[in-house]
Design an enzyme around this catalytic site. Structure first.
Site, PDB file in Angstrom:
ATOM      1  N   ARG A 124      -0.100 -58.642  30.912  1.00  0.00           N
ATOM      2  CA  ARG A 124       0.220 -57.967  32.191  1.00  0.00           C
ATOM      3  C   ARG A 124      -0.458 -58.527  33.314  1.00  0.00           C
ATOM      4  NH1 ARG A 124      -1.273 -51.732  31.579  1.00  0.00           N
ATOM      5  NH2 ARG A 124      -0.013 -51.756  33.477  1.00  0.00           N
ATOM      6  N   SER A 171       1.201 -49.978  44.496  1.00  0.00           N
ATOM      7  CA  SER A 171       0.505 -49.926  43.404  1.00  0.00           C
ATOM      8  C   SER A 171      -1.109 -49.509  43.557  1.00  0.00           C
ATOM      9  CB  SER A 171       0.296 -51.445  42.677  1.00  0.00           C
ATOM     10  OG  SER A 171      -0.765 -51.374  41.847  1.00  0.00           O
ATOM     11  N   ASP A 319       4.625 -42.988  35.924  1.00  0.00           N
ATOM     12  CA  ASP A 319       4.112 -42.695  34.405  1.00  0.00           C
ATOM     13  C   ASP A 319       5.152 -41.816  33.866  1.00  0.00           C
ATOM     14  OD1 ASP A 319       2.358 -44.938  34.724  1.00  0.00           O
ATOM     15  OD2 ASP A 319       0.513 -43.269  34.920  1.00  0.00           O
ATOM     16  N   ARG A 392       2.795 -43.632  26.189  1.00  0.00           N
ATOM     17  CA  ARG A 392       3.621 -42.679  26.842  1.00  0.00           C
ATOM     18  C   ARG A 392       5.040 -42.728  26.071  1.00  0.00           C
ATOM     19  NH1 ARG A 392       0.352 -40.843  30.784  1.00  0.00           N
ATOM     20  NH2 ARG A 392      -0.814 -42.217  31.826  1.00  0.00           N
TER      21      ARG A 392
END
Ligand code: S3P
Length: 432
Positions: A124, A171, A319, A392
Site C-alpha cells: 500500500r 484521506s 469503505d 470487507r
C-alpha cells in the site's frame, strides 16, 4: 484457511449490536497514550487491526490493560514526551490506519523506529504520508518503487517544523498523520482538505482538550501542548452495521434494528446512498457521547432502484462501496460508481475484487478504471468466493450469499477478524 458457509434466508427479524468503531478505537488508543494520566475506553473494538495499535504502543513503553475480559481498555498515558524508543520492529498487521497514523506520531519522536505490516500493507502506498512528514523534518526511508514508497519504513523523528499542507487525496489517514505529527511540531500546523474525509481525529483532539482549531481555511494544531486523559465511549461501527443494513434491505420480509451505531456525518454516506436507492432506513434516538453522535438504525426489506454515486460523497462511503455494489445487484436499473480510484489501494484492489467475486455469483457488473457499473436486479447464485485476504470483500460476499440460490462459501474468511470479530455469530443469530 477458515471458510465461511452462507445459506439463503427467507426473512430477518432481529435486533443486533455491532462491535466498536475501528477508526475511533485506533484514535482513542493513540491519544490515550499521548495524554497525561489514565484513559479508559469503553466499547473498544478488540479486532486484529486495533490490537495491532495497542501492541505498537506497548512496545513504545505504554502500559495498556483490559480491565476485565471483554471490558474497558485502560491506558496509562505518558504525555507528549513519554514514549520510549524500541529496537523491536513495530508490526501493524493488516492495518493501514495504524501504519499511517503511527507514522505521524513516530515522526515526532526523538528516536528511530522501524515499522512494517503484512503482505497487503507492504503493497500500500506510503508516499502520501511520507511526503508531508519529510517536509516537517522527519527522515523516513522505505522500499522505493515507481515513485512511491512502501513499508517497512524506518522513521527518525523529532525537531519537527510546522507546515501548511493541502491534501492531494481525500484521506482521513493522511490528514490524521499530519495533525498527529503537528502535536510535536514547534508552532501551528495547518491541514487543508478540499473534500472532507472522516473527522474522528479532529473530534477526538477537541474532546481531549488538545489544541485543535477548525477554521474555514483549515485544521490547525499547535505543537508542544500536553493534554489530559479522558474516558471515551466508542459507538458501534457504521461500516460494520452497513453489511447488516443491506442484509435487512435485500432479504425479503425483514425488519432489523442495529443499536448504538456511530452516526458521524462524515460516515453517513451509506445512509444517504441507500435512501437515494429507495431503501427504508430509519435513524432513531440520536445522542452525542465523547464528541461522537450515535443512535439506532432500523431497516426494512425494500424495493431498491439504481443510483449514481460520485464526487464529494465518495470519501464518506469509501469503505462501504463493496456492500453498496451488493445492494445495487438487487436494484432496478443501472447503478454507476465513479471517482473511487482509491479503492484500488485498499486491503485489496476492491474494484477488481468486488467485480470478479460478484460476477461469480451471476451479477451484471463491469469494472471501470475508477469505479464500476452494475445492472440489476439479478438473481444471485451461490458460489465459491475468494476474499483476497480483504475483510470487507469477505463480509460483502457473505451478505450476497444470504439472497443467493444455494450455498456460498467464502474462502480465507479469517481476515474478517481485522475489523469485525463476531460477524459469523451475528449472521447465525439473524438466521434463526
Ligand atoms: C480510515 C480512513 C480510510 C478508511 C479506513 C479507515 C481511518 O482510509 O478506508 O478503513 O480510520 O482514518 P483513507 O484515509 O486512506 O481513505
Amino acid at each position: 484457511m477458515d471458510s465461511l458457509f452462507v445459506s439463503p434466508l427467507k426473512k430477518i427479524k432481529a435486533e443486533i449490536h455491532v462491535p466498536g468503531d475501528k477508526s475511533i478505537s485506533h484514535r482513542a488508543v493513540m491519544l490515550g497514550a499521548l495524554a497525561k494520566g489514565e484513559t479508559v475506553i469503553n466499547g473498544f473494538l478488540a479486532s486484529a487491526d486495533c490490537l495491532a495499535t495497542v501492541e505498537c504502543f506497548r512496545k513504545l513503553g505504554v502500559e495498556i490493560e483490559r480491565l476485565k475480559d471483554g471490558g474497558p481498555l485502560a491506558i496509562k498515558g505518558k504525555g507528549l514526551k513519554g514514549l520510549k524508543g524500541t529496537k523491536e520492529v513495530l508490526n501493524v498487521g493488516n492495518s493501514g490506519t495504524t501504519m499511517r497514523l503511527m507514522a505521524g506520531i513516530l515522526a515526532g519522536q526523538p528516536f528511530t523506529t522501524k515499522i512494517t505490516g503484512d503482505e497487503s500493507i507492504q503493497k500500500r502506498p506510503m508516499m502520501r504520508v511520507v511526503k508531508p512528514l519529510r517536509e516537517m523534518g522527519a527522515s523516513i526511508d522505505g522500499r522505493q518503487e515507481n515513485d512511491n514508497i512502501y513499508a517497512p519504513l524506518k522513521i527518525s523523528g523529532g525537531n519537527l517544523a510546522p507546515i501548511e499542507y493541502e491534501l492531494p487525496v481525500a484521506s482521513a489517514q493522511v490528514k490524521s498523520a499530519i495533525l498527529l505529527a503537528g502535536l510535536f511540531a514547534k508552532g501551528e500546523t495547518v491541514v487543508i482538505e478540499k473534500n472532507q474525509a472522516r473527522d474522528h481525529t479532529e473530534r477526538m483532539l477537541e474532546y481531549f482538550g488538545a489544541s485543535l482549531k477548525v477554521t474555514g481555511s483549515g485544521l490547525r494544531v499547535t505543537g508542544g501542548k500536553d493534554f489530559d486523559s479522558k474516558e471515551i465511549d466508542v459507538p458501534g461501527d457504521i461500516s460494520s452495521a452497513a453489511f447488516f443494513m443491506v442484509a435487512g434491505l435485500i432479504v425479503p420480509n425483514s425488519e432489523l434494528t442495529i443499536r448504538n451505531v456511530g452516526l458521524n456525518p462524515t460516515r453517513m454516506g451509506i445512509i444517504e446512498v441507500l435512501h437515494r436507492m429507495g431503501a427504508e432506513v430509519e435513524v432513531r434516538d440520536e445522542t452525542i457521547i465523547s464528541g461522537e453522535p450515535r443512535g439506532d438504525i432500523v431497516v426494512r426489506s425494500s424495493e431498491l432502484r439504481s443510483t449514481v454515486v460520485q464526487g464529494e460523497i465518495i470519501p464518506k462511503i469509501i469503505d462501504e462501496i463493496p456492500i453498496i455494489a451488493v445492494a445495487a445487484t438487487q436494484a432496478q436499473g443501472v447503478t454507476e460508481i465513479r471517482g473511487a480510484r482509491e479503492l484500488r489501494v485498499k486491503e485489496s484492489d476492491r474494484i477488481k475484487t468486488v467485480c470478479s467475486e460478484l460476477k461469480k455469483m451471476g451479477a451484471k457488473i463491469e469494472e471501470l478504471e475508477d469505479g464500476m457499473i452494475i445492472e440489476g436486479p439479478t438473481k444471485l447464485i451461490g458460489a465459491k468466493i475468494k476474499s483476497y485476504g480483504d475483510h470487507r470483500i469477505a463480509m460483502s460476499m457473505a451478505i450476497a450469499g444470504l439472497i443467493a440460490e444455494g450455498e456460498t462459501t467464502i474462502d480465507d474468511a479469517a481476515c474478517i477478524e481485522t475489523s469485525f470479530p463476531g460477524f459469523a455469530g451475528i449472521v447465525k443469530k439473524i438466521s434463526q
